[in-house]
Design an enzyme around this catalytic site. Structure first.
Site, PDB file in Angstrom:
ATOM      1  N   HIS A  51      30.983  74.994  39.597  1.00  8.23           N
ATOM      2  CA  HIS A  51      31.868  74.682  40.703  1.00  8.23           C
ATOM      3  C   HIS A  51      33.322  74.831  40.260  1.00  8.23           C
ATOM      4  O   HIS A  51      33.622  74.986  39.079  1.00  8.23           O
ATOM      5  CB  HIS A  51      31.606  73.265  41.207  1.00  8.23           C
ATOM      6  CG  HIS A  51      30.353  73.156  42.008  1.00  8.23           C
ATOM      7  ND1 HIS A  51      29.992  71.993  42.673  1.00  8.23           N
ATOM      8  CD2 HIS A  51      29.363  74.048  42.273  1.00  8.23           C
ATOM      9  CE1 HIS A  51      28.841  72.179  43.308  1.00  8.23           C
ATOM     10  NE2 HIS A  51      28.436  73.417  43.067  1.00  8.23           N
ATOM     11  N   GLU A  53      35.875  72.789  40.068  1.00  8.61           N
ATOM     12  CA  GLU A  53      36.407  71.784  39.151  1.00  8.61           C
ATOM     13  C   GLU A  53      35.983  72.067  37.711  1.00  8.61           C
ATOM     14  O   GLU A  53      36.767  71.927  36.765  1.00  8.61           O
ATOM     15  CB  GLU A  53      35.946  70.388  39.569  1.00  8.61           C
ATOM     16  CG  GLU A  53      36.403  69.973  40.958  1.00  8.61           C
ATOM     17  CD  GLU A  53      35.403  70.318  42.052  1.00  8.61           C
ATOM     18  OE1 GLU A  53      35.335  69.550  43.028  1.00  8.61           O
ATOM     19  OE2 GLU A  53      34.692  71.341  41.921  1.00  8.61           O
ATOM     20  N   CYS A  87      30.662  66.890  40.250  1.00  5.00           N
ATOM     21  CA  CYS A  87      32.029  67.201  39.823  1.00  5.00           C
ATOM     22  C   CYS A  87      32.904  65.953  39.782  1.00  5.00           C
ATOM     23  O   CYS A  87      33.838  65.865  38.984  1.00  5.00           O
ATOM     24  CB  CYS A  87      32.639  68.248  40.744  1.00  5.00           C
ATOM     25  SG  CYS A  87      31.879  69.879  40.581  1.00  5.00           S
ATOM     26  N   ALA A 157      32.073  98.184  68.201  1.00  2.00           N
ATOM     27  CA  ALA A 157      33.118  99.200  68.333  1.00  2.00           C
ATOM     28  C   ALA A 157      32.905  99.947  69.638  1.00  2.00           C
ATOM     29  O   ALA A 157      31.768 100.158  70.070  1.00  2.00           O
ATOM     30  CB  ALA A 157      33.075 100.161  67.151  1.00  2.00           C
ATOM     31  N   ARG A 187      31.472  91.837  56.963  1.00  2.00           N
ATOM     32  CA  ARG A 187      30.036  91.891  56.679  1.00  2.00           C
ATOM     33  C   ARG A 187      29.721  91.113  55.392  1.00  2.00           C
ATOM     34  O   ARG A 187      28.738  90.380  55.310  1.00  2.00           O
ATOM     35  CB  ARG A 187      29.605  93.352  56.561  1.00  2.00           C
ATOM     36  CG  ARG A 187      28.123  93.590  56.537  1.00  2.00           C
ATOM     37  CD  ARG A 187      27.791  95.085  56.447  1.00  2.00           C
ATOM     38  NE  ARG A 187      27.782  95.749  57.738  1.00  2.00           N
ATOM     39  CZ  ARG A 187      27.322  96.985  57.934  1.00  2.00           C
ATOM     40  NH1 ARG A 187      26.870  97.693  56.895  1.00  2.00           N
ATOM     41  NH2 ARG A 187      27.336  97.522  59.148  1.00  2.00           N
ATOM     42  N   ARG A 210      29.009  98.917  51.583  1.00  2.00           N
ATOM     43  CA  ARG A 210      29.400 100.146  50.900  1.00  2.00           C
ATOM     44  C   ARG A 210      30.916 100.223  50.696  1.00  2.00           C
ATOM     45  O   ARG A 210      31.375 100.968  49.844  1.00  2.00           O
ATOM     46  CB  ARG A 210      28.925 101.367  51.707  1.00  2.00           C
ATOM     47  CG  ARG A 210      27.414 101.406  51.855  1.00  2.00           C
ATOM     48  CD  ARG A 210      26.928 102.630  52.609  1.00  2.00           C
ATOM     49  NE  ARG A 210      27.424 102.721  53.976  1.00  2.00           N
ATOM     50  CZ  ARG A 210      26.959 102.005  55.003  1.00  2.00           C
ATOM     51  NH1 ARG A 210      25.986 101.120  54.795  1.00  2.00           N
ATOM     52  NH2 ARG A 210      27.451 102.156  56.213  1.00  2.00           N
ATOM     53  N   GLU A 287      25.471  92.882  64.852  1.00  2.00           N
ATOM     54  CA  GLU A 287      25.994  94.237  65.032  1.00  2.00           C
ATOM     55  C   GLU A 287      25.113  95.044  65.989  1.00  2.00           C
ATOM     56  O   GLU A 287      25.098  96.270  65.945  1.00  2.00           O
ATOM     57  CB  GLU A 287      26.128  94.955  63.690  1.00  2.00           C
ATOM     58  CG  GLU A 287      27.264  94.437  62.825  1.00  2.00           C
ATOM     59  CD  GLU A 287      27.650  95.396  61.715  1.00  2.00           C
ATOM     60  OE1 GLU A 287      27.082  96.515  61.654  1.00  2.00           O
ATOM     61  OE2 GLU A 287      28.504  95.037  60.901  1.00  2.00           O
ATOM     62  N   THR A 292      21.756  92.952  73.022  1.00  3.35           N
ATOM     63  CA  THR A 292      21.689  91.911  71.994  1.00  3.35           C
ATOM     64  C   THR A 292      22.923  91.023  72.045  1.00  3.35           C
ATOM     65  O   THR A 292      22.824  89.787  72.010  1.00  3.35           O
ATOM     66  CB  THR A 292      21.548  92.545  70.598  1.00  3.35           C
ATOM     67  OG1 THR A 292      20.344  93.316  70.547  1.00  3.35           O
ATOM     68  CG2 THR A 292      21.501  91.475  69.517  1.00  3.35           C
TER      69      THR A 292
END
Length: 347
Positions: A51, A53, A87, A157, A187, A210, A287, A292
């Site tokens: 973590h 800390e 922590c 888009a 993404r 990508r 997407e 959808t």
């Protein structure tokens, strides 16, 4: 900005470095300050590992250097043993004199208990510094903890005249390389990426990272009647894929078919959301096509919406999603693309 805000801003900037690598954990940064100087800093870099800390204290030449310092932490230090030790206990052992916190952790395993541990040990604690910035940074984490469902972001888009594909459903390229890089970063900030069966069939997409760094999201497909051809990339490429159907169940390598039952469209999406949440998927990028997108909007499941609008006009095709009530705000221009955003829909 006062000094506490300056150091907290640094902690938030460090926290962002974990984007794409720490989900479903939150992004957290930590800065150690003594005599108005940074003496150590760190962030949660990878899920299951140190973590923020711990990373900050490990950055010191020796453990004793932390004594008497102030820790600026973007999220309340944990007080329980999970994949790593608490922590809060580490900060107490290190002899800190003060801990400044951006946000209190909504996780019931922590939620105030870390602060209580520190206070009981005689450490001064101040919380709520740059609180709104911290809430925005980790909005997916906070949403999942509070609402017990994934945070859904829609991205699509379209042409300037609001079409997302050709009339026959064939995909058209409306985004340029610059906007693709930006959207791949979004993404990377999600654990899952979701499409409908028609998008899978028409586009045959990879749904991988990508143009951005991070872990590939789990691919999710809505395919109620189990129509997906076996030769599609997301079935053949070896990546993890979940396909939600009404009745068919099965497993083939990293591809899992999950049956949700013969439900209405809204109930199907609700069951999908619950299944993903229970499996540890707390953020999903949608997407898919217009059907959808509209389904998630009608079910009240959308939290953020991004629209990349090209300057091209195609005059006919498949219309962009009809999303009543969405009021887009222009965020930036990316080449010839205009990028629009509407957030905080479900929070």
């Amino acid at each position: 900005m006062d000094k506490d805000e300056i150091w907290m801003q640094r902690a938030l900037d460090l926290a962002r470095l974990g984007s794409g690598f720490v989900a479903p954990n939150p992004m957290v940064g930590c800065v150690l300050v003594k005599d108005d100087q940074i003496i150590g800093e760190g962030w949660h870099a990878t899920y299951g590992q140190a973590h923020a800390e711990v990373a900050a204290i490990n950055s010191l030449p020796c453990f004793e250097d932390a004594k008497g310092s102030t820790a600026y932490v973007s999220l309340e230090p944990c007080s329980h043993t999970g994949k790593t030790p608490p922590c809060a206990d580490l900060l107490i052992r290190a002899g800190l004199s003060r801990v400044v916190i951006c946000n209190i952790d909504p996780n019931p395993l922590v939620s105030g208990q870390g602060i209580q541990k520190l206070t009981n040990a005689g450490i001064e604690v101040l919380s709520g510094i740059l609180e709104e910035q911290g809430l925005h940074l980790n909005r997916k984490f906070f949403h999942a903890q509070v609402h017990q469902r994934p945070y859904f972001t829609l991205k699509f888009a379209c042409s300037q005249d609001q079409f997302i594909a050709a009339r026959d459903g064939k995909p058209l390229a409306f985004s340029n390389k610059e906007s693709q890089v930006q959207m791949h970063q979004i993404r990377a900030e999600h654990q899952g990426i979701l499409i409908g069966v028609e998008t899978a069939i028409q586009d045959n997409p990879q749904l991988t990272l990508r143009f951005a760094k991070g872990k590939n999201p789990i691919r999710i497909v809505i395919d109620p009647n189990n129509r997906m051809p076996q030769e599609l990339q997301i079935i053949q490429d070896g990546g993890e894929t979940w396909i939600f159907t009404k009745e068919f169940e099965g497993q083939k390598g990293q591809v899992t078919w999950i049956a949700l039952g013969n439900l209405s469209s809204k109930d199907f999406l609700m069951a999908l959301a619950n299944n993903c949440f229970q499996a540890g998927l707390h953020s999903i990028l949608v997407e898919g096509g217009s059907k959808t997108a509209e389904g998630f909007h009608q079910a009240g499941l959308l939290d953020d919406v991004w629209k990349i609008e090209n300057t091209e006009r195609i005059m006919e095709g498949i219309p962009a999603p009809n999303l009543p009530g969405i009021r887009f705000e222009k965020k930036w221009k990316s080449g010839k693309d205009n990028v629009w955003y509407q957030g905080h829909l479900g929070t």
